[in-house]
Design an enzyme around this catalytic site. Structure first.
Site, short mmCIF file in Angstrom:
data_model
loop_
_atom_site.label_atom_id
_atom_site.label_comp_id
_atom_site.label_asym_id
_atom_site.label_seq_id
_atom_site.Cartn_x
_atom_site.Cartn_y
_atom_site.Cartn_z
N ARG A 97 0.84 -1.21 0.00
CA ARG A 97 0.00 0.00 0.00
C ARG A 97 0.87 1.25 0.00
N PHE A 136 8.99 10.38 -2.92
CA PHE A 136 8.68 11.71 -2.38
C PHE A 136 9.67 12.02 -1.27
N GLY A 144 12.34 15.68 10.77
CA GLY A 144 11.29 14.70 10.50
C GLY A 144 9.92 15.30 10.73
N TRP A 169 14.68 8.00 4.86
CA TRP A 169 13.42 7.27 5.07
C TRP A 169 12.48 7.42 3.88
N CYS A 246 -0.02 17.39 -0.22
CA CYS A 246 0.11 16.00 -0.72
C CYS A 246 -0.13 15.02 0.43
N GLU A 371 4.07 9.74 7.69
CA GLU A 371 2.95 10.64 7.33
C GLU A 371 2.46 11.41 8.55
N GLY A 372 3.36 11.70 9.50
CA GLY A 372 2.99 12.38 10.73
C GLY A 372 2.78 11.35 11.81
N THR A 373 3.52 11.48 12.94
CA THR A 373 3.42 10.47 13.99
C THR A 373 2.07 10.59 14.72
N HIS A 374 1.81 9.55 15.51
CA HIS A 374 0.60 9.50 16.34
C HIS A 374 0.47 10.79 17.17
P1 TGC Z 1 2.52 25.42 9.83
O1 TGC Z 1 3.08 26.79 10.12
O2 TGC Z 1 1.41 24.91 10.67
O3 TGC Z 1 2.06 25.35 8.32
C1 TGC Z 1 2.88 25.80 7.25
C2 TGC Z 1 1.95 26.04 6.06
O4 TGC Z 1 1.35 24.79 5.66
C3 TGC Z 1 -0.09 24.89 5.76
N1 TGC Z 1 -0.56 23.58 6.23
C4 TGC Z 1 -1.14 22.68 5.44
N2 TGC Z 1 -1.48 22.75 4.14
C5 TGC Z 1 -2.05 21.66 3.61
N3 TGC Z 1 -2.28 20.54 4.30
C6 TGC Z 1 -1.94 20.42 5.61
N4 TGC Z 1 -2.15 19.28 6.28
C7 TGC Z 1 -1.34 21.53 6.24
N5 TGC Z 1 -0.87 21.79 7.48
C8 TGC Z 1 -0.39 23.05 7.47
C9 TGC Z 1 -0.34 26.02 6.76
O5 TGC Z 1 -1.59 26.59 6.56
C10 TGC Z 1 0.78 26.98 6.40
O6 TGC Z 1 0.43 27.65 5.20
P2 TGC Z 1 0.91 29.17 4.95
O7 TGC Z 1 0.30 29.51 3.64
O8 TGC Z 1 0.37 29.95 6.11
O9 TGC Z 1 2.41 29.12 4.92
O10 TGC Z 1 3.75 24.40 9.82
P3 TGC Z 1 4.68 23.89 11.01
O11 TGC Z 1 6.09 24.08 10.57
O12 TGC Z 1 4.26 24.47 12.33
O13 TGC Z 1 4.39 22.29 11.02
C11 TGC Z 1 3.14 21.82 11.31
C12 TGC Z 1 3.13 20.28 11.36
C13 TGC Z 1 3.97 19.79 12.50
C14 TGC Z 1 1.70 19.86 11.60
C15 TGC Z 1 3.60 19.69 10.04
O14 TGC Z 1 4.83 20.11 9.65
C16 TGC Z 1 3.52 18.17 9.98
O15 TGC Z 1 2.50 17.66 9.55
N6 TGC Z 1 4.59 17.40 10.39
C17 TGC Z 1 4.64 15.97 10.17
C18 TGC Z 1 5.61 15.68 9.06
C19 TGC Z 1 5.13 14.57 8.18
O16 TGC Z 1 3.98 14.17 8.17
N7 TGC Z 1 6.03 14.07 7.34
C20 TGC Z 1 5.67 13.07 6.41
C21 TGC Z 1 6.79 12.84 5.41
S1 TGC Z 1 6.25 11.93 3.98
C22 TGC Z 1 5.99 10.37 4.53
O17 TGC Z 1 6.07 10.04 5.68
C23 TGC Z 1 5.63 9.41 3.48
S2 TGC Z 1 5.43 7.81 4.01
C24 TGC Z 1 4.67 7.24 2.63
C25 TGC Z 1 4.38 5.80 2.60
O18 TGC Z 1 5.33 5.00 2.52
O19 TGC Z 1 3.16 5.47 2.57
P1 FAD Z 2 11.03 12.75 15.01
O1 FAD Z 2 10.40 13.91 14.34
O2 FAD Z 2 12.44 12.87 15.44
O3 FAD Z 2 10.13 12.34 16.25
C1 FAD Z 2 10.61 11.50 17.31
C2 FAD Z 2 9.53 11.46 18.38
O4 FAD Z 2 9.32 12.78 18.90
C3 FAD Z 2 8.17 11.00 17.84
O5 FAD Z 2 7.53 10.19 18.78
C4 FAD Z 2 7.39 12.31 17.68
O6 FAD Z 2 5.99 12.13 17.79
C5 FAD Z 2 7.96 13.12 18.83
N1 FAD Z 2 7.81 14.56 18.61
C6 FAD Z 2 8.38 15.32 17.63
N2 FAD Z 2 7.99 16.58 17.73
C7 FAD Z 2 7.15 16.65 18.79
C8 FAD Z 2 6.38 17.68 19.39
N3 FAD Z 2 6.38 18.93 18.90
N4 FAD Z 2 5.63 17.38 20.48
C9 FAD Z 2 5.60 16.12 20.95
N5 FAD Z 2 6.28 15.10 20.43
C10 FAD Z 2 7.04 15.36 19.35
N6 FAD Z 2 9.40 10.54 4.69
C11 FAD Z 2 9.35 11.06 3.43
O7 FAD Z 2 9.57 12.26 3.22
N7 FAD Z 2 9.04 10.27 2.37
C12 FAD Z 2 8.78 8.95 2.49
O8 FAD Z 2 8.50 8.26 1.50
C13 FAD Z 2 8.86 8.37 3.80
N8 FAD Z 2 8.70 7.03 3.96
C14 FAD Z 2 8.94 6.47 5.20
C15 FAD Z 2 8.97 5.08 5.33
C16 FAD Z 2 9.25 4.50 6.55
C17 FAD Z 2 9.34 3.02 6.68
C18 FAD Z 2 9.46 5.33 7.69
C19 FAD Z 2 9.74 4.73 9.05
C20 FAD Z 2 9.43 6.70 7.57
C21 FAD Z 2 9.20 7.29 6.31
N9 FAD Z 2 9.25 8.68 6.14
C22 FAD Z 2 9.18 9.23 4.88
C23 FAD Z 2 9.65 9.53 7.26
C24 FAD Z 2 8.52 9.79 8.26
O9 FAD Z 2 7.59 10.69 7.75
C25 FAD Z 2 9.18 10.31 9.55
O10 FAD Z 2 9.84 9.21 10.14
C26 FAD Z 2 8.16 10.93 10.50
O11 FAD Z 2 7.61 12.10 9.97
C27 FAD Z 2 8.78 11.23 11.89
O12 FAD Z 2 9.99 11.86 11.76
P2 FAD Z 2 11.27 11.31 12.57
O13 FAD Z 2 11.41 9.86 12.26
O14 FAD Z 2 12.42 12.20 12.23
O15 FAD Z 2 10.89 11.44 14.08
#
Ligand code: TGC
Ligand code: FAD
Length: 392
Positions: A97, A136, A144, A169, A246, A371-374
């Site tokens: 998936r 991506f 992260g 990652w 995205c 995709e964002g931790t719990h």
């Molecule tokens: P913040 O200041 O809140 O927002 C910055 C700008 O982004 C806008 N925004 C969003 N827009 C669309 N969708 C959302 N969900 C949005 N959340 C925020 C916001 O309005 C703002 O826009 P503008 O125009 O004012 O600049 O940003 P922040 O730096 O405080 O961070 C907020 C936080 C922590 C929620 C965010 O950065 C976050 O979601 N962190 C988690 C990171 C994450 O999910 N990484 C995923 C990496 S990819 C991945 O894991 C792929 S796995 C794929 C697989 O294998 O299936």
């Molecule tokens: P960290 O951000 O270092 O977090 C560590 C711990 O601290 C977590 O428990 C977190 O919840 C906690 N924490 C962090 N900030 C706070 C806060 N403000 N308050 C309270 N607790 C907090 N990324 C991509 O870009 N593309 C991909 O395709 C992709 N695929 C992945 C595939 C796998 C198998 C894995 C494991 C990860 C992948 N990721 C990808 C990365 C994934 O999105 C990150 O691992 C995730 O966003 C968390 O980042 P981190 O691992 O650096 O943890």
């Protein structure tokens, strides 16, 4: 793996909420998973290899760009069909998936939404057919949960952009033909760039030693003075909101996908509880085992309703990012809890590859993190209901 006897639970007759098209799409994906994934997945997970041969089949069931318009090679389906496809694929394996999620929501989606017409025509049809695979790159070694801090950057060199930095990652990285890379320009603004395999200075080392998502290939993206043609910049949106947009689409898919993993664990544990005899009766006759099964089906049913309603809101373009966070967090947590309980119900057999449960359980440890931790999703809900930002 033993024969796939899966029977999907539908305790609240949710099929009545689906259209004929939804059911057709879902059933085609379900059959494909039974035929093509179930017989091989345990072996590939044990070998820690992605089964490349399934790419064509994933494309054929519409798993690459289900909601991308047909003119670009997508399936032109609605959001509920997209969710159902993710559910069925994750019923087989979260890693498979993942490949479909990344290709659809993290590669095709940004090209469709933020790309120009030339980029759409050049890449989308080939991504939909699986001729090209994508990844991506948002996460970095030091950034992260807080991607806004990223240090990957590019400089305008007149004829091209010069890209430097590293992502880690990254799902699909080891075999992807293209990468959607998020990087800062000289003013610190985030943009998406399409980086192609073969560009000098671009490498994708594989990440080994994972106990989770073993059938998904994960790697790094390294950029060492990569010259990226200017036409490869996604022109229509910049800033952190672009990659987060995205993620909304991918997180929505995961909310459905996790239900698939949970259904598989529940169905396996239910069947086992009727067959396994201890103290002279099936273990399913003991109240403690019934409690587990009753709670599982209750939580699955609630998660199904949450995902379905979110799908309706997304079809109407009314779903908020915070609503998506709630569903991703709830449904993945629900699936992980069910996987752990189901594993216990199988006793010693639960730790073997004879059953899918332990693999699901270990996979979900990644799904609850990526995709964002719990906890990050909880804080997004906290911010939404209080108006007070815990991140800043
Ligand atoms: P913040 O200041 O809140 O927002 C910055 C700008 O982004 C806008 N925004 C969003 N827009 C669309 N969708 C959302 N969900 C949005 N959340 C925020 C916001 O309005 C703002 O826009 P503008 O125009 O004012 O600049 O940003 P922040 O730096 O405080 O961070 C907020 C936080 C922590 C929620 C965010 O950065 C976050 O979601 N962190 C988690 C990171 C994450 O999910 N990484 C995923 C990496 S990819 C991945 O894991 C792929 S796995 C794929 C697989 O294998 O299936
Ligand atoms: P960290 O951000 O270092 O977090 C560590 C711990 O601290 C977590 O428990 C977190 O919840 C906690 N924490 C962090 N900030 C706070 C806060 N403000 N308050 C309270 N607790 C907090 N990324 C991509 O870009 N593309 C991909 O395709 C992709 N695929 C992945 C595939 C796998 C198998 C894995 C494991 C990860 C992948 N990721 C990808 C990365 C994934 O999105 C990150 O691992 C995730 O966003 C968390 O980042 P981190 O691992 O650096 O943890």
């Amino acid at each position: 793996m033993s024969q796939d006897l899966f029977q999907a639970p539908d305790y609240y007759q949710l099929d009545d909420l689906l259209t004929d098209e939804h059911k057709l799409v879902r059933d085609a994906a379900r059959e494909w998973v039974k035929r093509e994934i179930s017989p091989i997945i345990e072996d590939y997970a044990q070998k820690a290899e992605f089964p490349n041969q399934i790419i064509k089949g994933l494309a054929e069931i519409g798993a690459f760009g289900p909601y991308i318009p047909e003119e670009y090679g997508g399936a032109g389906l609605d959001q509920i069909s997209y969710g159902l496809i993710m559910q069925e694929i994750e019923r087989g394996d979260s890693g498979i998936r993942s490949t479909a999620s990344v290709q659809s929501s993290l590669v095709m989606y940004p090209i469709w939404k933020y790309g120009n017409e030339d980029q759409r025509q050049k890449y989308l049809p080939k991504l939909a057919s699986g001729e090209l695979m994508g990844c991506f790159g948002l996460t970095e070694p030091d950034y992260g949960s807080n991607p806004s801090g990223m240090v990957t950057n590019f400089k305008d060199k007149g004829d091209y952009y010069l890209l430097n930095g590293a992502k880690m990652w990254i799902s699909n990285a080891p075999f992807a033909d293209i990468a959607i890379v998020w990087a800062k320009d000289e003013s610190g603004r985030i943009h998406g760039l399409i980086v192609e395999r073969g560009m000098e200075g671009f490498t994708t080392p594989e990440t080994h030693n994972k106990w989770s998502l073993r059938a998904s290939a994960t790697g790094e993206l390294i950029f060492d003075n990569v010259k990226v043609p200017k036409e490869n910049l996604l022109p229509k949106k910049s800033g952190l909101g672009a990659p987060l947009g995205c993620l909304d689409s991918a997180r929505y898919g995961i909310a459905w996908g996790a239900i698939g993993a949970a259904m598989d664990c529940y169905d396996t544990a239910l069947r086992y509880s009727k067959e396994r005899l201890q103290f002279g009766k099936p273990i399913g006759a003991f109240q403690l085992q019934q409690k587990k099964l009753a709670e599982m089906i209750t939580e699955i049913t609630k998660a199904q309703l949450l995902a379905w309603r979110l799908g309706v809101l997304r079809n109407e373009d009314k779903a908020t990012s915070a609503q998506i966070s709630m569903a991703k967090r709830n449904n993945v947590d629900m699936a992980l809890t069910i996987a752990r309980d189901a594993r216990q119900m199988l006793g010693g057999m639960g730790i073997t590859g004879e059953y899918s449960i332990m693999r699901h359980m270990m996979n979900l440890e990644s799904v609850v993190t990526y995709e964002g931790t719990h906890d990050i999703h909880l804080l997004i809900t906290g911010l939404d209901v209080t108006g007070l930002n815990a991140f800043k």
